[in-house]
Design a protein around this motif. Structure first.
Motif, PDB file in Angstrom:
ATOM      1  N   GLY A 408      43.783  45.396  39.588  1.00  0.00           N
ATOM      2  CA  GLY A 408      42.874  44.335  39.172  1.00  0.00           C
ATOM      3  C   GLY A 408      43.204  43.831  37.778  1.00  0.00           C
ATOM      4  O   GLY A 408      44.261  44.119  37.213  1.00  0.00           O
ATOM      5  N   ARG A 496      39.040  41.401  45.968  1.00  0.00           N
ATOM      6  CA  ARG A 496      38.255  42.547  45.507  1.00  0.00           C
ATOM      7  C   ARG A 496      37.414  43.132  46.638  1.00  0.00           C
ATOM      8  O   ARG A 496      37.307  44.341  46.789  1.00  0.00           O
ATOM      9  N   THR A 523      37.071  42.913  38.653  1.00  0.00           N
ATOM     10  CA  THR A 523      37.625  44.005  39.435  1.00  0.00           C
ATOM     11  C   THR A 523      36.762  44.430  40.588  1.00  0.00           C
ATOM     12  O   THR A 523      37.130  45.300  41.343  1.00  0.00           O
TER      13      THR A 523
END
Length: 537
Positions: A408, A496, A523
């Motif tokens: 991320g 995500r 993230t």
């Protein structure tokens, strides 16, 4: 030597069964001839002695006593002479493949006809005779495909290469001109580094390593890898990449780093005694610009293994029908280079569903999947993907990759390290802590590649006025940039969401920082990892 023993055993069985025409694909003509001589000269393998005749375009047909027959340098004449020899023999032809044709040029019809005549005559005759073709490439016109049996001839085994290395060390150490600074583990690494080379190539690489500085130590493994680079480049399908990035240059990724550390050296004999298989590989997906490609280089550098990059686009290039063979060739080269790291960048672009290619993509993908599932060689596949949803589900199931990691956007601590690294690399004015903290605040949600470009943009402003880089240059460049986390917010959210239940955290949860909403910015609150130098992906 298991592999060489397999070839001898297979060849002996084929000779005893009177298979008329055999084909060995290998660059090592002399090594093939030596192995053939060992088989026909072993009374425990063959009860009927079979002298070996050798034909080449330069010498013609050479008898077992070393005498060349006149007028046999042309393939047709040599095959006609062979048909007249009515005694037990193995006829090894090393230069016949040009006459059998190429992918875009048909072969000599008379030569092809004579090979078929030999197949019929040897099969029907009472005298054991075999025609054995040796070629660096597999050339079989359709007329011969039912008459010829292909015999696998492996590269030199690690044991054979180790014996060669030990012999060279003994010979040179005795002279006193070369200092040997290698323990048994070092010799094993040298031998493994040379796996995939021919014996001649390995000998050249070892000799060069010895004369480089009159000392042979573990650092000279790089010379062997350079020799291997030449071999890989000649294939046109793979590229041997310089892995000059250290894992210390990679921020975060604590979980991934621990996972990799436990698998270091698992391709050595010591791991085999534990019953451990060589690791298959990992798939790294995540936010574009967050250094997934840099991670692949760092892994190869940390493990001290060659890094091979497979360009899937090259696999599909060339004439129609060659893609499947290109993939098989790339796999053979990778396995011959093992232990190694095979890096496939943006794998989704090469193996996503395609239309209008008559099923070529599906067939190539099937070949790759089968190899991933069944491979036994120490080829660690490091695949990266930006759009994981484009990948076929078959690739993601267990058994293909050992694990899937998600990368991320960088945490605050990682952003601080990235800012310091890029400013230190490009400017002489260091950042103080207050400036770093402010820049971290301004760059929340930025990828490492975007932070790197902010530094570059600030340098352009400084260069335009012929002055040093200033803090306000960085602030202005950062403020003027619209990060991917804004322009592609929906796409990153989908990535995500996919990673929430399907990927393993590459950064430990305690290393993730919290954003304004109580979540690590960009993230999904689950996975964070970022190389300090901010890779391009």
């Amino acid at each position: 030597m298991r592999m060489a023993g397999d070839f001898r055993s297979n060849l002996a069985q084929l000779l005893k069964a009177r298979f008329p025409v055999l084909y060995v694909e290998s660059y090592e003509e002399q090594r093939v001839v030596t192995e053939v001589g060992r088989v026909v000269g072993d009374a425990t393998q063959l009860r009927t002695p079979r002298p070996v005749w050798i034909w080449s375009a330069s010498e013609g047909l050479v008898q077992p006593d070393g005498t060349a027959r006149r007028g046999t340098t042309e393939p047709q004449a040599a095959l006609e002479a062979v048909l007249r020899i009515n005694e037990p023999a193995v006829f090894v032809f090393v230069d016949l493949h040009p006459a059998l044709g190429t992918a875009d040029r048909p072969g000599d019809p008379v030569v092809v006809r004579r090979v078929r005549d030999a197949a019929a005559a040897f099969k029907a005759g009472h005298v054991p005779r075999t025609l054995l073709l040796v070629s660096p490439v597999l050339r079989l016109p359709v007329e011969l495909q039912k008459d010829v049996t292909i015999v696998d001839f492996p590269h030199p085994t690690e044991r054979e290469i180790r014996e060669l290395l030990d012999t060279l060390i003994a010979d040179n150490a005795a002279t006193g001109r070369i200092r040997i600074d290698l323990d048994d583990a070092g010799r094993e690494r040298f031998a493994k580094a040379a796996v995939g080379l021919t014996l001649q190539e390995a000998e050249n690489a070892f000799a060069r390593a010895m004369v480089n500085d009159q000392v042979l130590d573990i650092h000279d493994v790089m010379i062997v890898l350079e020799e291997k680079r030449q071999t890989v480049r000649k294939s046109g399908l793979l590229e041997l990449v310089d892995a000059d990035v250290d894992l210390a240059d990679v921020g975060g990724l604590q979980t991934l780093k621990r996972w990799l550390a436990k698998r270091d050296n698992t391709w050595l004999a010591e791991a085999a005694r534990y019953g451990l298989p060589a690791p298959r590989g990992v798939l790294i997906t995540g936010v574009p610009g967050c250094g997934k490609s840099l991670t692949a280089k760092a892994v190869a550098a940390a493990w001290g293994l060659p890094l091979l990059r497979l360009d899937v686009g090259r696999v599909f290039s060339g004439i129609v029908g060659s893609s499947e063979e290109n993939m098989r060739t790339a796999i053979r080269i990778a396995e011959a280079t093992a232990p190694c790291v095979l890096w496939i960048d943006e794998i989704e672009k090469g193996f996503s569903a395609s239309t209008g290619d008559s099923g070529t993509t599906s067939r190539v993908f099937s070949t790759f999947l089968t190899w991933m599932q069944e491979k036994s060689k120490a080829v660690f596949v490091m695949a990266t993907a930006n759009d994981i949803e484009r990948l076929p589900p078959e690739l993601l199931r267990k058994g293909r990759f050992d694990e899937i990691f998600f990368v991320g956007l960088p945490t605050r601590a990682e952003r601080a390290a990235i800012w310091r690294l890029h400013v230190a690399r490009r400017a002489s004015v260091p950042l103080d802590e207050a400036a770093v903290h402010r820049l971290c605040d301004l760059s929340a949600g930025y990828s490492g590649a975007e932070i790197e470009q902010a530094v570059v943009a600030g340098l352009f402003d400084a260069f335009a006025e012929r002055r040093e880089l200033r803090y306000d240059d960085l602030v202005r460049a950062t403020a003027n940039m619209v990060p991917l986390s804004v322009t592609q917010a929906e796409r990153l959210a989908a990535i995500r969401d996919w990673a929430e239940t399907r990927a393993v955290a590459a950064t430990a949860s305690e290393d993730q920082d919290q954003g304004p909403a109580g979540r690590a910015p960009g993230t999904g609150g689950r996975v964070l990892a970022f190389p300090l130098s901010g890779g391009s992906r």
